[in-house]
Design a protein around this motif. Sequence first.
Motif, PDB file in Angstrom:
ATOM      1  N   PHE A 105      -2.452  -6.227   1.892  1.00 31.79           N
ATOM      2  CA  PHE A 105      -2.070  -6.289   0.529  1.00 31.79           C
ATOM      3  C   PHE A 105      -2.936  -5.845  -0.432  1.00 31.79           C
ATOM      4  O   PHE A 105      -2.779  -5.275  -1.295  1.00 31.79           O
ATOM      5  CB  PHE A 105      -1.003  -7.593   0.324  1.00 31.79           C
TER       6      PHE A 105
ATOM      7  N   LEU B 169      -1.655  -5.070  -3.868  1.00 31.06           N
ATOM      8  CA  LEU B 169      -0.306  -5.630  -3.844  1.00 31.06           C
ATOM      9  C   LEU B 169      -0.469  -7.223  -3.692  1.00 31.06           C
ATOM     10  O   LEU B 169      -1.353  -7.763  -3.027  1.00 31.06           O
ATOM     11  CB  LEU B 169       0.677  -5.242  -2.859  1.00 31.06           C
ATOM     12  N   LYS B 170       0.549  -7.892  -4.349  1.00 31.58           N
ATOM     13  CA  LYS B 170       0.408  -9.204  -3.952  1.00 31.58           C
ATOM     14  C   LYS B 170       1.314  -9.400  -2.819  1.00 31.58           C
ATOM     15  O   LYS B 170       2.209  -8.641  -2.478  1.00 31.58           O
ATOM     16  CB  LYS B 170       1.126 -10.038  -5.238  1.00 31.58           C
TER      17      LYS B 170
ATOM     18  N   SER C 247       5.504   3.297  -3.949  1.00 32.43           N
ATOM     19  CA  SER C 247       4.085   2.904  -4.367  1.00 32.43           C
ATOM     20  C   SER C 247       2.895   2.698  -3.252  1.00 32.43           C
ATOM     21  O   SER C 247       1.788   3.224  -3.091  1.00 32.43           O
ATOM     22  CB  SER C 247       3.982   1.567  -5.178  1.00 32.43           C
ATOM     23  N   VAL C 248       3.376   2.310  -2.169  1.00 35.94           N
ATOM     24  CA  VAL C 248       2.616   2.012  -0.912  1.00 35.94           C
ATOM     25  C   VAL C 248       2.220   3.335  -0.329  1.00 35.94           C
ATOM     26  O   VAL C 248       1.341   3.626   0.029  1.00 35.94           O
ATOM     27  CB  VAL C 248       3.338   1.407   0.142  1.00 35.94           C
TER      28      VAL C 248
ATOM     29  N   VAL D 195       8.482  -4.872  -1.060  1.00 35.76           N
ATOM     30  CA  VAL D 195       7.309  -3.783  -1.771  1.00 35.76           C
ATOM     31  C   VAL D 195       7.802  -2.546  -2.302  1.00 35.76           C
ATOM     32  O   VAL D 195       8.928  -2.386  -1.491  1.00 35.76           O
ATOM     33  CB  VAL D 195       6.126  -3.667  -0.653  1.00 35.76           C
TER      34      VAL D 195
END
Length: 171
Positions: free
Chosen positions: A4, A9-10, A19-20, A15
């Motif tokens: 993460f 990312l948190k 974006s990933v 998710v």
Amino acid sequence: MNYFELFGLKPDYTVDLASVSKTYRELQMQFHPDKFATASQSDKLAAMQKASQINDAFQTLKSPLRRAEYLLSLAGVDLQHEQQTLRDPAFLMQQMEWREQLEEIAQSRDPDSEISAFAKQLACHQDTLQQQLVTTLAAQSYQDAALLVRKLKFMFKLQQELELLEESLLE
């Protein structure tokens, strides 16, 4: 650095996959081994290891099941190598019913519609389990989350078996 953090990312089950994917492409461009072709051996090795870590992180974060298992491992619950049996009688009965339903599809007069209906039923149940997983992980109720992941493992495996059955019927 955990996966993460690597992707900025948190740690959360939910998710943004777009974006990933975008971050994955950016990281791959930054650490692609070809960019280090003229670098020292140690820099080449470091770039290769980083690219491998980025690939592993991406595969984990994009998969709901692997992401859930990873979140649990971060919390100290390792499901990867466990052999614990699911002790939920209602779910075990449901598993048997689904198995029977899967077997009956192959003998059906209209397997296409049966496959479609069964796939929708499985997807609905998976969605319900995933929504429960979001809640239990947010509440840090890790043993309950582990139980849900075990159920999801079965669901994803059953879904794969349904897809294999569909392919075999098309041949």
